[in-house]
Enzyme design. Structure first.
Site, PDB file in Angstrom:
ATOM      1  N   GLU A 184       0.815  -1.222   0.000  1.00 40.93           N
ATOM      2  CA  GLU A 184       0.000   0.000   0.000  1.00 40.93           C
ATOM      3  C   GLU A 184       0.845   1.267   0.000  1.00 40.93           C
ATOM      4  O   GLU A 184       1.713   1.457   0.852  1.00 40.93           O
ATOM      5  CB  GLU A 184      -0.926   0.017   1.211  1.00 40.93           C
ATOM      6  N   LYS A 198      -8.648  -0.656   0.876  1.00 36.23           N
ATOM      7  CA  LYS A 198      -9.708  -1.117   1.762  1.00 36.23           C
ATOM      8  C   LYS A 198     -10.511  -2.166   1.010  1.00 36.23           C
ATOM      9  O   LYS A 198     -11.013  -1.912  -0.084  1.00 36.23           O
ATOM     10  CB  LYS A 198     -10.635   0.033   2.200  1.00 36.23           C
TER      11      LYS A 198
END
Length: 344
Positions: free
Chosen positions: A147, A163
């Protein structure tokens, strides 16, 4: 030393906790603990050097059965239920609930996180993988982060919040998409505090990205720094990263502090590099991250999940297990690049 992708930095020149240094000069390795401790290390030599193949015996990890969790299954699922109660009262829309796993190292004095990085590169390759090894300053990190927290190219800043997690794209639920959109809105707001008015955009929303053993929903948020803004302003506006806190961030942080029983440390913080001369940099969110705790002689690793009203406590526990499973096997020597479990 520090290693990021194909770059290796050596010849340590300076270590500071002042973010203003990142807008000065030189190449810096950066580690920011979730709780706010910032370590910036400037190196005199940076060269291209691919991650080497693992050397047999160079890394001696914990036994596979020795990992313990700061929150066990009962405590974690109860935490999910308590967050849902906070949501029902309108105090928060989403909060990230995490647990820290720990296991004793068989030879703490000989443990080298760069040797672990070589194993991770083979068993769990990641776009923001890296090592920061500064034992005299309490920083020994090996990350296989997927990420992007912040990428800076002069005045352009990009974030890539994750997410939504499943073994396959078919596992992703409506709840995962809703969670991603909530966090994108939070990241837009954070960047808007330090970027020029009207410059923040979302070039990509809820793209499905494949990673070893799982898939994620990933979005892209981009903006142009306001005149005079630098790394201090960026970190002040956006830290801790929105994807590992919740929305609203202030309420989520209060709930996290009440429910979690161990500090996150480098996990869910920021880790990466800054080239102050070129005004570029790339910091990952410190997920899928190991760190050595010399004082305790243990290796630590964090895992967690975003909780919304639509969360099922057992499913969220299973998500934390999924995120940890492959990486713990790599660190404990029970995973081969072929994906087959091996016995110790």
């Amino acid at each position: 030393m520090a290693r990021f992708g194909g770059l290796v930095a050596t010849d340590l020149r300076d270590v500071t906790r002042d973010p203003e240094a990142l807008d000065s000069r030189g190449f810096w390795a950066v580690s920011a603990d979730f709780e706010g401790r910032l370590t910036c290390a400037r190196f005199g030599e940076v060269r291209q050097d691919p991650v080497p193949a693992p050397v047999p015996g160079a890394w001696r990890g914990p036994a596979a059965g020795d990992w313990t969790s700061s929150l066990d299954r009962a405590a974690y699922t109860e935490g999910v239920r308590r967050i849902r109660a906070h949501i029902a009262r309108g105090e928060v829309y989403q909060a990230n609930l995490c647990r820290v796993l720990s296991a004793p190292l068989p030879d703490p004095s000989g443990a080298d996180v760069d040797a672990l990085t070589a194993l991770l590169a083979r068993g769990n390759p990641a776009p923001y993988a890296g090592t920061i090894r500064l034992p005299a300053h309490g920083v020994e990190i090996a990350t296989a982060s997927p990420e992007l927290y912040l990428r800076r190219d002069r005045e352009v800043v990009t974030s890539g919040p994750i997410k939504g997690t499943g073994r396959t794209a078919e596992d992703l639920l409506e709840k995962d998409h809703a969670e991603n959109v909530m966090i994108v809105d939070l990241v837009r707001n954070d960047l808007g505090r330090v970027c020029a008015t009207g410059s923040v955009s979302v070039p990509e929303l809820c793209a499905v990205e494949a990673h070893p053993g799982l898939v994620h929903l990933v979005s892209t948020v981009r903006g142009e720094l306001a005149e005079g803004a630098g790394w201090r302003g960026l970190l002040d506006a956006t830290f801790p990263p929105g994807s590992v806190t919740g929305a609203p961030k202030s309420s989520a942080l209060r709930i996290i502090e009440a429910l979690e029983t161990a500090p996150r440390g480098p996990y869910c913080g920021g880790v990466g590099w800054v080239d102050a001369d070129r005004r570029t940099g790339e910091l990952a969110v410190g997920i899928r991250t190991f760190w050595i705790d010399r004082a305790e002689g243990v290796l630590r690793f964090g895992t967690g999940a975003g909780i919304t009203w639509g969360s099922d406590p057992e499913r969220e526990w299973a998500e934390t297990e999924l995120k940890a499973e492959r990486l713990l096997a790599v660190a404990s020597g029970t995973y081969e690049a072929s994906g087959k479990a091996i016995s110790r």
